[in-house]
Scaffold this motif. Structure first.
Motif, PDB file in Angstrom:
ATOM      1  N   ASP A 384     -16.516  55.247  61.809  1.00 39.00           N
ATOM      2  CA  ASP A 384     -16.736  56.679  62.034  1.00 39.00           C
ATOM      3  C   ASP A 384     -16.650  57.024  63.519  1.00 39.00           C
ATOM      4  N   THR A 385     -17.043  56.088  64.380  1.00 35.35           N
ATOM      5  CA  THR A 385     -16.946  56.318  65.823  1.00 35.35           C
ATOM      6  C   THR A 385     -15.488  56.379  66.260  1.00 35.35           C
ATOM      7  N   ALA A 387     -13.031  57.395  64.310  1.00 36.81           N
ATOM      8  CA  ALA A 387     -12.562  58.693  63.821  1.00 36.81           C
ATOM      9  C   ALA A 387     -12.984  59.814  64.759  1.00 36.81           C
ATOM     10  N   LEU A 388     -14.216  59.742  65.266  1.00 39.35           N
ATOM     11  CA  LEU A 388     -14.697  60.746  66.208  1.00 39.35           C
ATOM     12  C   LEU A 388     -13.879  60.713  67.495  1.00 39.35           C
ATOM     13  N   TYR A 393     -13.020  62.825  62.816  1.00 39.21           N
ATOM     14  CA  TYR A 393     -14.275  62.734  62.065  1.00 39.21           C
ATOM     15  C   TYR A 393     -14.552  64.086  61.402  1.00 39.21           C
ATOM     16  N   PRO A 398     -15.918  59.935  55.494  1.00 41.80           N
ATOM     17  CA  PRO A 398     -16.789  59.093  56.322  1.00 41.80           C
ATOM     18  C   PRO A 398     -16.942  57.701  55.719  1.00 41.80           C
ATOM     19  N   GLY A 403     -23.199  57.962  60.107  1.00 41.95           N
ATOM     20  CA  GLY A 403     -22.307  58.622  61.036  1.00 41.95           C
ATOM     21  C   GLY A 403     -21.954  57.794  62.252  1.00 41.95           C
ATOM     22  N   PRO A 404     -21.254  58.385  63.230  1.00 42.11           N
ATOM     23  CA  PRO A 404     -20.822  57.648  64.419  1.00 42.11           C
ATOM     24  C   PRO A 404     -21.999  57.126  65.243  1.00 42.11           C
TER      25      PRO A 404
END
Length: 410
Positions: A384-385, A387-388, A393, A398, A403-404
């Protein structure tokens, strides 16, 4: 002043008439081209991601890889010294790990339907010949990329074949890509015609559109990133090499690294996945006379596991350095716009644990807060990090319920 204003409005009416007779422009493709170019550069400096799979974790997991409080490297990661200031080290617990489950390294068998490399390829690869590329060295049947729980994407282990696929990529674009190129060409010609008929005042308003279309065309074309990217005029740059020869591991990795860097540099893809060896670790690398699996399981002794892991860290360093020395279309180091993500399938092969597995980031420019050692509750938070970092994200599914990881993406 009134005469000048009247002339401008007359020119504007002529512009609208011409736009009505140019259907592609009338449907907003110029605006779409500008929007695409701007959106691709918005919010983050990370435009590309290279995932690197190192099987088998490391001795004692992240403990033997992550730097100490003074950011001094441990034996298994010592070869990263020249690039360590570009890195973020993670220790993460894996909620799926072990041999035969290599796809968990990229978030497979978790909440999301696809591994993150393929998911990001769907988002970032709309204007590239390849959504993503999977390359390996002595990787055999292993793949960490999967479109669902068990359907994996094949890995190209022969560097010469990989280069040929990149070189002939124009034949693989498909009709949709060819049509996009054709539409952009028509739009560019139409804008140039309009500029000839408008005053300088109005013409400057079209210049931004023309520049954006030309820039987008350059990014879409394999030959648009400089002479060294005209791959169709090149041939395989080295002699024959056996892709199954373990004593050639170092050279094979260098060749695959060249392929990966070329693919990113020349706009052929924004996502590359690279594998060092295979999931079972039964490969013998350059300079060793026993397999990685033997070393990881205590033969001839525990020190050999560390030596093997350090060797693989050196291969990772080579990739990062190649991204430092190669530049993008604007002359900036590719590492500034590329996030290297080292992943694995377990923490420590010798005890088959998934607790505190070693993961790592490198590069990513100003979007990544480097020089850190962090602990993640779930390795899927790392997905997820990533993707961010690329602005995806919330666009892709997810991978973690948590989450990140905070404090990584600026």
């Amino acid at each position: 002043m009134k005469t000048q204003e009247k002339n401008f409005h007359n020119k504007r009416r002529q512009l609208l008439k011409m736009m009505a007779s140019a259907p592609l422009i009338n449907t907003g493709l110029i605006t779409a081209g500008v929007g695409f170019a701007n959106a691709a550069r918005a919010a983050t400096s990370v435009k590309n991601v290279i995932f690197v799979f190192i099987p088998g974790g490391a001795p004692r997991g992240a403990t033997s890889v992550s730097p100490d409080a003074a950011f001094n490297l441990k034996p298994a990661s010592a070869p990263l010294e020249p690039v360590k200031n570009e890195c973020v080290f993670f220790g993460a617990d894996m909620n799926g790990h072990g041999h035969g489950l290599a796809q968990t390294a990229l978030g497979g068998l978790t909440r999301a339907p696809k591994t993150i490399d393929l998911a990001l390829g769907d988002v970032l690869g709309g204007s590239t010949p390849f959504k993503s590329i999977q390359l390996g060295v002595l990787s055999r049947d292993t793949s960490v990329s999967a479109i669902n729980s068990w359907t994996r994407t094949p890995v190209i282990t022969d560097p010469a074949r990989a280069f040929e696929i990149l070189r002939t990529g124009s034949s693989l674009y498909g009709t949709g890509f060819d049509q996009q190129q054709k539409q952009l060409s028509i739009n560019l010609r139409a804008v140039q015609q309009l500029q000839q008929q408008l005053s300088n005042f109005a013409s400057t308003r079209l210049q931004a559109n023309q520049d954006a279309i030309a820039e987008l065309q350059a990014e879409l074309s394999p030959g648009g990133f400089g002479p060294d990217c005209d791959l169709q005029q090149q041939s395989w740059p080295t002699g024959s090499i056996n892709p199954n020869d373990g004593q050639q591991f170092t050279r094979l990795w260098e060749l695959q690294t060249n392929n990966a860097v070329t693919a990113i540099k020349c706009g052929l893809t924004h996502v590359v996945t690279m594998l060092m060896g295979n999931d079972e670790e039964d490969f013998v690398a350059t300079g060793f006379n026993y397999s990685y699996a033997q070393a990881a399981n205590g033969f001839p002794g525990s020190a050999e596991y560390t030596a093997y892991r350090a060797y693989l860290s050196q291969r990772l360093t080579h990739l990062i350095q190649q991204l430092q020395t190669n530049t993008d279309i604007n002359g900036a180091p590719l590492l500034d716009s590329t996030l290297v993500v080292q992943v694995t399938n377990m923490a420590d092969t010798s005890d088959n644990t998934g607790i505190n597995a070693p993961f790592m980031f490198a590069g990513g420019g100003s979007s990544i807060r480097k020089g850190q050692v962090l602990r993640a509750a779930e390795h899927t938070q790392i997905m997820d990090t990533v993707a961010l970092a690329v602005g995806a994200y919330g666009i892709i599914a997810p991978y973690s319920s948590q989450g990140p990881i905070p404090g990584v993406v600026v």
